[in-house]
Design an enzyme around this catalytic site. Structure first.
Site, PDB file in Angstrom:
ATOM      1  CG  HIS A 271      -2.108   0.764   0.859  1.00 14.24           C
ATOM      2  ND1 HIS A 271      -1.721   2.017   1.625  1.00 14.24           N
ATOM      3  CD2 HIS A 271      -3.113   0.569   1.016  1.00 14.24           C
ATOM      4  CE1 HIS A 271      -2.717   3.001   1.247  1.00 14.24           C
ATOM      5  NE2 HIS A 271      -3.915   2.496   0.652  1.00 14.24           N
ATOM      6  CD  GLU A 325      -8.991  -3.513  -3.230  1.00 18.51           C
ATOM      7  OE1 GLU A 325     -10.037  -4.522  -2.761  1.00 18.51           O
ATOM      8  OE2 GLU A 325      -8.491  -2.633  -4.139  1.00 18.51           O
TER       9      GLU A 325
HETATM   10  N1  ACO Z   1       4.180  -7.603  -4.699  1.00 13.34           N
HETATM   11  C1  ACO Z   1       5.210  -7.493  -4.976  1.00 13.34           C
HETATM   12  N2  ACO Z   1       6.202  -6.768  -4.871  1.00 13.34           N
HETATM   13  C2  ACO Z   1       5.256  -5.139  -5.013  1.00 13.34           C
HETATM   14  C3  ACO Z   1       3.804  -5.387  -3.658  1.00 13.34           C
HETATM   15  C4  ACO Z   1       3.485  -6.530  -4.679  1.00 13.34           C
HETATM   16  N3  ACO Z   1       1.779  -6.322  -3.857  1.00 13.34           N
HETATM   17  N4  ACO Z   1       3.652  -4.312  -3.269  1.00 13.34           N
HETATM   18  C5  ACO Z   1       4.834  -3.454  -3.635  1.00 13.34           C
HETATM   19  N5  ACO Z   1       5.755  -4.148  -4.346  1.00 13.34           N
HETATM   20  C6  ACO Z   1       6.858  -3.732  -4.318  1.00 13.34           C
HETATM   21  C7  ACO Z   1       7.044  -3.124  -5.567  1.00 13.34           C
HETATM   22  O1  ACO Z   1       7.612  -3.991  -7.325  1.00 13.34           O
HETATM   23  C8  ACO Z   1       8.634  -2.430  -5.653  1.00 13.34           C
HETATM   24  O2  ACO Z   1       9.409  -3.200  -5.199  1.00 13.34           O
HETATM   25  P1  ACO Z   1      11.086  -1.982  -5.740  1.00 13.34           P
HETATM   26  O3  ACO Z   1      11.449  -0.867  -5.341  1.00 13.34           O
HETATM   27  O4  ACO Z   1      11.984  -3.062  -5.789  1.00 13.34           O
HETATM   28  O5  ACO Z   1      11.210  -2.334  -7.072  1.00 13.34           O
HETATM   29  C9  ACO Z   1       8.045  -1.660  -4.021  1.00 13.34           C
HETATM   30  O6  ACO Z   1       7.209  -3.028  -3.878  1.00 13.34           O
HETATM   31  C10 ACO Z   1       7.337  -0.474  -4.113  1.00 13.34           C
HETATM   32  O7  ACO Z   1       6.401  -0.243  -4.800  1.00 13.34           O
HETATM   33  P2  ACO Z   1       5.896   0.977  -5.403  1.00 13.34           P
HETATM   34  O8  ACO Z   1       4.825   0.691  -6.570  1.00 13.34           O
HETATM   35  O9  ACO Z   1       6.958   2.094  -5.503  1.00 13.34           O
HETATM   36  O10 ACO Z   1       5.366   1.265  -4.007  1.00 13.34           O
HETATM   37  P3  ACO Z   1       3.276   1.929  -4.308  1.00 13.34           P
HETATM   38  O11 ACO Z   1       4.109   2.582  -3.083  1.00 13.34           O
HETATM   39  O12 ACO Z   1       3.053   3.270  -5.524  1.00 13.34           O
HETATM   40  O13 ACO Z   1       2.922   1.227  -4.664  1.00 13.34           O
HETATM   41  C11 ACO Z   1       0.488  -0.756  -4.497  1.00 13.34           C
HETATM   42  C12 ACO Z   1       1.489   1.037  -4.099  1.00 13.34           C
HETATM   43  C13 ACO Z   1       0.226  -0.293  -6.258  1.00 13.34           C
HETATM   44  C14 ACO Z   1      -0.811  -0.570  -3.987  1.00 13.34           C
HETATM   45  C15 ACO Z   1       1.632  -1.541  -5.143  1.00 13.34           C
HETATM   46  O14 ACO Z   1       1.170  -2.299  -3.657  1.00 13.34           O
HETATM   47  C16 ACO Z   1       0.838  -2.934  -5.525  1.00 13.34           C
HETATM   48  O15 ACO Z   1       1.381  -2.693  -6.843  1.00 13.34           O
HETATM   49  N6  ACO Z   1       0.196  -3.447  -4.979  1.00 13.34           N
HETATM   50  C17 ACO Z   1      -0.700  -4.800  -5.722  1.00 13.34           C
HETATM   51  C18 ACO Z   1      -2.217  -4.085  -6.249  1.00 13.34           C
HETATM   52  C19 ACO Z   1      -3.050  -4.031  -4.788  1.00 13.34           C
HETATM   53  O16 ACO Z   1      -2.804  -4.658  -4.029  1.00 13.34           O
HETATM   54  N7  ACO Z   1      -3.531  -3.036  -4.977  1.00 13.34           N
HETATM   55  C20 ACO Z   1      -4.725  -3.153  -4.346  1.00 13.34           C
HETATM   56  C21 ACO Z   1      -3.945  -1.975  -3.272  1.00 13.34           C
HETATM   57  S1  ACO Z   1      -5.615  -1.295  -2.481  1.00 13.34           S
HETATM   58  C22 ACO Z   1      -6.171  -0.310  -2.439  1.00 13.34           C
HETATM   59  O17 ACO Z   1      -6.279   0.601  -3.442  1.00 13.34           O
HETATM   60  C23 ACO Z   1      -7.959  -0.071  -2.194  1.00 13.34           C
END
Ligand code: ACO
Length: 388
Positions: A271, A325
């Site tokens: 998140h 989620e």
């Molecule tokens: N699985 C694997 N790796 C992840 C995940 C995940 N679910 N979430 C974050 N990471 C990793 C990224 O690959 C990144 O790694 P790196 O820096 O080594 O490349 C690091 O963690 C940071 O990720 P960002 O995308 O910069 O984090 P951001 O704050 O932008 O993203 C998000 C948050 C979009 C929710 C992300 O955690 C994600 O994609 N989760 C999966 C999708 C999801 O569950 N969405 C629902 C969110 S809840 C809602 O909106 C109601």
């Protein structure tokens, strides 16, 4: 001086902060809700979400967000009556939904339905968002989705019944039969948990549109589009896909390892703001334990445990935890909804938060218009077409 991509530095830009994805930028002041990311805490109008979940009805929460306090009995009765009186869709909106192909995505149908409602000439909406419009729109979200859900199966929409609350009315309009308490009660708790969540992407979208002086249906149409993306609200059906693909506990490790080796994101984890467990995930886990089959809950639990361990091993400094989620998938499946209705059901709840934010924005508006960093080339000269 020219940059490596042929661009020239622009003199006023170096001083402007530009966090990736606007992380940490404060885009508005709000008294509606706040996410305390470090503590894993969510507050609506001063109430911790644990204080409301399972105690307050969805309509009490809607009143709280729209009007700032929990309703007394007369106020709650008044709101239930207004919602009930507003559920039916104008015929023009049903016709627009009817014209969609059966394989359209329900979120696309919802976005289209909200937009059609704004253009229906029903007299319900004008250019100035107000609370009556927020109620009129919130009341019709279940009907738009249920009309599409039924029409795509070759069935006619069901006329909403007076006396149903939002959770009951949604299930009644979807399935055409009196909903059982074991279905509408967990759905109602789910709706209370999802009603608002700080300055998330779809709420920001709604506020940006409202800040231009546009109308409520335009703001909410934009918000529905933003919620649809899998990085925001589009993840829970993908959680279900993941759990179905894993199939059984013995496949969990190999499936997750392969997904992470490919660089895939595990849906339902991570998140932008929470650096601890999402408090809604904790509540939904408890509900999923009660509502879903023991086999499905066990598979979810095992997948969650191993996903967290692997994410912590592979990204030790990222603090990735379960988000809302993950267990939404188990709860909404147990309520009888198919995967492609999960994100739309999120919207049935979040329309309350979106509309409350729009009202807050217009009550003290200034156009939201950020700056961009220009990274393109400058000083190019026009060449006639035959010379290119
Ligand atoms: N699985 C694997 N790796 C992840 C995940 C995940 N679910 N979430 C974050 N990471 C990793 C990224 O690959 C990144 O790694 P790196 O820096 O080594 O490349 C690091 O963690 C940071 O990720 P960002 O995308 O910069 O984090 P951001 O704050 O932008 O993203 C998000 C948050 C979009 C929710 C992300 O955690 C994600 O994609 N989760 C999966 C999708 C999801 O569950 N969405 C629902 C969110 S809840 C809602 O909106 C109601």
């Amino acid at each position: 001086m020219t940059g490596s991509n042929g661009s020239s530095p622009v003199s006023d830009q170096t001083v402007l902060p530009k966090p990736e994805g606007l992380e940490g930028v404060v885009a508005a002041s709000t008294a509606l809700s706040h996410v305390f990311g470090e503590e894993g805490k969510l507050v609506y109008r001063g109430y911790d979400i644990h204080e409301l979940a399972g105690k307050a009805s969805f309509e009490e929460v809607a009143h709280l967000l729209w009007k700032g306090q929990l309703p007394n009995q007369a106020e709650l009765d008044g709101l239930l009556t207004s919602l009930s009186a507003n559920r039916e869709l104008p015929e023009q909106v049903v016709s627009v939904i009817r014209a969609l192909p059966a394989d359209a995505a329900p979120m696309d149908a919802l976005r289209t339905g909200v937009s059609a409602l704004g253009a229906s000439g029903s007299g319900l909406f004008d250019d100035t968002p107000d609370l009556d419009e927020a109620i009129a729109l919130t009341a019709r979200f279940p009907g738009i989705l249920a009309a599409f859900f039924r029409l795509r199966q070759g069935k006619e929409p069901v006329t909403p019944k007076a006396g149903h609350n939002t959770a009951q009315s949604y299930l009644y309009q979807l399935f055409g039969e009196e909903p059982e308490e074991r279905h509408w009660k967990p759905l109602e708790v789910y709706l209370t948990l999802l009603a608002d969540h700080g300055m998330n992407a779809s709420t920001f979208t709604a506020r940006v549109i409202a800040s231009t002086g546009s109308d409520l249906c335009s703001s909410i149409t934009g918000a529905v589009g933003a919620l649809k993306g899998p990085l925001h609200g589009g993840a829970p059906s993908k959680v279900l896909d993941m759990l179905e693909a894993i199939g059984s506990a013995e496949n969990v490790d190999s499936w997750l390892t392969q997904a992470l080796d490919r660089g895939d994101r595990l849906m339902g984890f991570g998140h932008r703001v929470y650096k601890a467990e999402d408090p809604r995930a904790e509540i939904l886990r408890g509900m999923a334990r009660e509502a879903s089959t023991p086999e499905f809950f066990e598979l979810s639990r095992r997948t969650e445990e191993r996903a967290l361990e692997m994410l912590h091993e592979r990204k030790p400094d990222r603090r990735l935890y379960t988000n809302v989620e993950f267990y939404s998938a188990a709860v909404l499946s147990a309520v009888g909804l198919p995967g492609d209705m999960f994100t739309p059901t999120f919207a049935v709840s979040r329309v309350v938060g979106w509309s409350a934010h729009v009202l807050e924005q217009v009550s003290n508006n200034r156009l939201i218009r950020p700056q961009s960093e220009f990274i393109g080339p400058l000083d190019k000269k026009y060449a006639a077409i035959e010379a290119r």
